[in-house]
Each structure stands twice: as structure tokens, then as C-alpha cells.
Design a protein around this motif. Structure first.
Motif, PDB file in Angstrom:
ATOM      1  N   PRO A   6       0.820  -1.213   0.000  1.00  0.00           N
ATOM      2  CA  PRO A   6       0.000   0.000   0.000  1.00  0.00           C
ATOM      3  C   PRO A   6       0.855   1.265   0.000  1.00  0.00           C
ATOM      4  CG  PRO A   6      -0.380  -1.312   1.995  1.00  0.00           C
ATOM      5  CD  PRO A   6       0.663  -2.001   1.207  1.00  0.00           C
ATOM      6  N   THR A   7       0.360   2.266  -0.696  1.00  0.00           N
ATOM      7  CA  THR A   7       1.012   3.567  -0.712  1.00  0.00           C
ATOM      8  C   THR A   7      -0.009   4.629  -0.343  1.00  0.00           C
ATOM      9  OG1 THR A   7       0.568   3.907  -3.061  1.00  0.00           O
ATOM     10  CG2 THR A   7       2.694   2.929  -2.490  1.00  0.00           C
ATOM     11  N   GLY A   8       0.479   5.747   0.090  1.00  0.00           N
ATOM     12  CA  GLY A   8      -0.395   6.854   0.446  1.00  0.00           C
ATOM     13  C   GLY A   8       0.414   8.079   0.783  1.00  0.00           C
ATOM     14  N   GLY A  24      -4.386   6.545   2.578  1.00  0.00           N
ATOM     15  CA  GLY A  24      -4.005   5.596   1.552  1.00  0.00           C
ATOM     16  C   GLY A  24      -4.583   5.957   0.197  1.00  0.00           C
ATOM     17  N   GLU A  25      -4.052   5.320  -0.855  1.00  0.00           N
ATOM     18  CA  GLU A  25      -4.564   5.545  -2.207  1.00  0.00           C
ATOM     19  C   GLU A  25      -6.050   5.222  -2.308  1.00  0.00           C
ATOM     20  OE1 GLU A  25      -1.995   3.176  -4.679  1.00  0.00           O
ATOM     21  OE2 GLU A  25      -0.837   4.949  -5.234  1.00  0.00           O
ATOM     22  N   ASP A  26      -6.495   4.288  -1.453  1.00  0.00           N
ATOM     23  CA  ASP A  26      -7.902   3.896  -1.457  1.00  0.00           C
ATOM     24  C   ASP A  26      -8.782   4.862  -0.660  1.00  0.00           C
ATOM     25  OD1 ASP A  26      -7.077   3.327   1.103  1.00  0.00           O
ATOM     26  OD2 ASP A  26      -7.569   1.198   1.022  1.00  0.00           O
ATOM     27  N   GLY A  27      -8.159   5.900  -0.064  1.00  0.00           N
ATOM     28  CA  GLY A  27      -8.910   6.901   0.684  1.00  0.00           C
ATOM     29  C   GLY A  27      -9.057   6.611   2.163  1.00  0.00           C
ATOM     30  N   ARG A  28      -8.669   5.426   2.597  1.00  0.00           N
ATOM     31  CA  ARG A  28      -8.776   5.087   4.023  1.00  0.00           C
ATOM     32  C   ARG A  28      -7.608   5.673   4.801  1.00  0.00           C
ATOM     33  NH1 ARG A  28      -9.717  -1.189   4.524  1.00  0.00           N
ATOM     34  NH2 ARG A  28      -8.664  -1.276   2.533  1.00  0.00           N
ATOM     35  N   GLU A  29      -7.910   6.088   6.036  1.00  0.00           N
ATOM     36  CA  GLU A  29      -6.858   6.603   6.904  1.00  0.00           C
ATOM     37  C   GLU A  29      -6.274   5.472   7.733  1.00  0.00           C
ATOM     38  OE1 GLU A  29      -7.868   9.984   9.235  1.00  0.00           O
ATOM     39  OE2 GLU A  29      -8.294  11.205   7.475  1.00  0.00           O
ATOM     40  N   VAL A  30      -4.968   5.506   7.868  1.00  0.00           N
ATOM     41  CA  VAL A  30      -4.233   4.484   8.610  1.00  0.00           C
ATOM     42  C   VAL A  30      -3.444   5.179   9.707  1.00  0.00           C
ATOM     43  CG1 VAL A  30      -2.441   2.719   8.439  1.00  0.00           C
ATOM     44  CG2 VAL A  30      -4.059   3.020   6.562  1.00  0.00           C
ATOM     45  N   TYR A  31      -3.536   4.673  10.909  1.00  0.00           N
ATOM     46  CA  TYR A  31      -2.781   5.197  12.049  1.00  0.00           C
ATOM     47  C   TYR A  31      -1.295   5.006  11.788  1.00  0.00           C
ATOM     48  CZ  TYR A  31      -1.079   5.640  16.850  1.00  0.00           C
ATOM     49  OH  TYR A  31      -0.388   6.018  17.978  1.00  0.00           O
ATOM     50  N   LEU A  32      -0.506   6.021  12.114  1.00  0.00           N
ATOM     51  CA  LEU A  32       0.931   5.981  11.885  1.00  0.00           C
ATOM     52  C   LEU A  32       1.670   6.220  13.199  1.00  0.00           C
ATOM     53  CD1 LEU A  32       3.486   6.018  10.091  1.00  0.00           C
ATOM     54  CD2 LEU A  32       2.983   8.413   9.593  1.00  0.00           C
ATOM     55  N   PRO A  33       2.108   5.137  13.870  1.00  0.00           N
ATOM     56  CA  PRO A  33       2.863   5.316  15.115  1.00  0.00           C
ATOM     57  C   PRO A  33       4.320   5.679  14.820  1.00  0.00           C
ATOM     58  CG  PRO A  33       2.640   2.985  14.635  1.00  0.00           C
ATOM     59  CD  PRO A  33       1.865   3.724  13.573  1.00  0.00           C
ATOM     60  N   LYS A  34       4.932   6.363  15.747  1.00  0.00           N
ATOM     61  CA  LYS A  34       6.328   6.777  15.595  1.00  0.00           C
ATOM     62  C   LYS A  34       7.246   5.573  15.373  1.00  0.00           C
ATOM     63  CE  LYS A  34       9.795   9.650  17.846  1.00  0.00           C
ATOM     64  NZ  LYS A  34      10.061  10.531  18.992  1.00  0.00           N
ATOM     65  N   SER A  35       6.901   4.453  15.963  1.00  0.00           N
ATOM     66  CA  SER A  35       7.745   3.255  15.840  1.00  0.00           C
ATOM     67  C   SER A  35       7.841   2.726  14.412  1.00  0.00           C
ATOM     68  CB  SER A  35       7.216   2.148  16.760  1.00  0.00           C
ATOM     69  OG  SER A  35       5.897   1.781  16.372  1.00  0.00           O
ATOM     70  N   GLU A  50       5.203   4.300   1.301  1.00  0.00           N
ATOM     71  CA  GLU A  50       4.629   2.966   1.203  1.00  0.00           C
ATOM     72  C   GLU A  50       4.770   2.343   2.584  1.00  0.00           C
ATOM     73  OE1 GLU A  50       6.618   1.146  -2.129  1.00  0.00           O
ATOM     74  OE2 GLU A  50       8.350   0.609  -0.931  1.00  0.00           O
ATOM     75  N   TYR A  51       3.864   1.427   2.908  1.00  0.00           N
ATOM     76  CA  TYR A  51       3.819   0.955   4.288  1.00  0.00           C
ATOM     77  C   TYR A  51       3.220  -0.445   4.362  1.00  0.00           C
ATOM     78  CZ  TYR A  51      -0.878   2.836   3.548  1.00  0.00           C
ATOM     79  OH  TYR A  51      -2.116   3.123   3.030  1.00  0.00           O
ATOM     80  N   GLY A  52       3.620  -1.142   5.409  1.00  0.00           N
ATOM     81  CA  GLY A  52       3.003  -2.417   5.739  1.00  0.00           C
ATOM     82  C   GLY A  52       1.846  -2.153   6.681  1.00  0.00           C
ATOM     83  N   LEU A  53       0.881  -3.047   6.678  1.00  0.00           N
ATOM     84  CA  LEU A  53      -0.307  -2.870   7.515  1.00  0.00           C
ATOM     85  C   LEU A  53      -0.412  -3.966   8.558  1.00  0.00           C
ATOM     86  CD1 LEU A  53      -3.120  -1.909   4.995  1.00  0.00           C
ATOM     87  CD2 LEU A  53      -2.194  -0.501   6.808  1.00  0.00           C
ATOM     88  N   GLN A  60      -6.598  -0.474  11.548  1.00  0.00           N
ATOM     89  CA  GLN A  60      -5.322  -0.731  10.891  1.00  0.00           C
ATOM     90  C   GLN A  60      -4.293   0.340  11.242  1.00  0.00           C
ATOM     91  OE1 GLN A  60      -6.283  -1.292   6.702  1.00  0.00           O
ATOM     92  NE2 GLN A  60      -6.063  -3.476   7.068  1.00  0.00           N
ATOM     93  N   ALA A  61      -3.044  -0.126  11.345  1.00  0.00           N
ATOM     94  CA  ALA A  61      -1.925   0.768  11.646  1.00  0.00           C
ATOM     95  C   ALA A  61      -0.765   0.414  10.732  1.00  0.00           C
ATOM     96  CB  ALA A  61      -1.501   0.628  13.102  1.00  0.00           C
ATOM     97  N   ALA A  62       0.018   1.417  10.397  1.00  0.00           N
ATOM     98  CA  ALA A  62       1.224   1.193   9.607  1.00  0.00           C
ATOM     99  C   ALA A  62       2.260   0.524  10.498  1.00  0.00           C
ATOM    100  CB  ALA A  62       1.747   2.512   9.060  1.00  0.00           C
TER     101      ALA A  62
END
Length: 128
Positions: A6-8, A24-35, A50-53, A60-62
């Protein structure tokens, strides 16, 4: 079967609070922790990643984020070379050194607006 990573774009990321969100490209928001952010990366709004989920209790979180190198911006194209910046820095150091003497005597330095303008110009070259 090939799995697409996934990319965003970073919606926001607050280094002090330690989190942000990716749209994300699909319009969904993904939580992004500092880690999930690579060490030394500066994430600004609009940064392409780009990120893993992974699934968490809250959705969902990156898990792992990597910055996708973007095309050079206009600011980056207009950035002065290190050879051009060096004399400016040396001059600013001299000016600031003289300013500290005046500040120690309880007075603001003369030409404060020019000093501030020089510092801002230098900061813009550094902040690209």
C-alpha cells in the motif's frame, strides 16, 4: 500472486506526540505510530510513503513506513550550492558574534531586521 504494497500520503505526523495518519490511495486513513517511521525521516503532510499494515484493537496501523522519493521540488531546484552558502554562513557568524556583545550590554543589536532576514534566507536553503 503478487501482493501490492500500500502507498499513500502523510496526512499529518507529530514527532512530539509520536503519531500521525496516512491517507491511503484507497482513501482510508491508517494510524501511523512513531515506531513505524524510519530513524531520521522527516514526515510532512503530503509526503508519499509505502507501508506495511497490521490490525490493532483500534483498526489498521502502519507497521513499517518507507518514504518514496519524490520529484525535486521547485525549492530544491532553486537551492543554493554549499559553495554559495558557505560565505553567507561565515558572514552571519561574524554578525551574530558582534550582536552578542551588544546583547550582553543590555541592548538589541542594530540592524536586527537585516540579521533576521539573513537567517530566514539561510533557513530556507537548509529546510528544503
Amino acid at each position: 500472486m503478487e501482493r501490492k504494497v500500500p502507498t499513500g500520503k502523510v496526512k499529518f505526523f507529530d514527532e512530539k506526540k509520536g503519531f500521525g495518519f496516512i491517507t491511503g490511495e484507497d482513501g482510508r486513513e491508517v494510524y501511523l505510530p512513531k515506531s513505524a517511521v524510519p530513524l531520521g525521516a522527516r514526515l510532512r503532510p503530503g509526503t508519499l510513503v509505502e507501508y506495511g499494515l497490521g490490525d490493532t484493537r483500534r483498526g489498521q496501523a502502519a507497521l513499517q513506513v518507507s518514504v518514496i522519493k519524490k520529484e525535486e521540488s521547485l525549492a530544491e531546484k532553486n537551492r543554493r550550492s554549499p559553495e554559495e552558502i558557505l560565505p553567507l554562513i561565515e558572514d552571519l557568524i561574524k554578525i551574530l558574534d558582534r550582536s552578542t556583545d551588544q546583547l550582553r550590554r543590555g541592548r538589541y543589536p542594530e540592524g536586527g531586521a537585516r540579521i533576521a532576514a539573513g537567517l530566514r534566507a539561510l533557513a530556507e536553503d537548509f529546510d528544503v
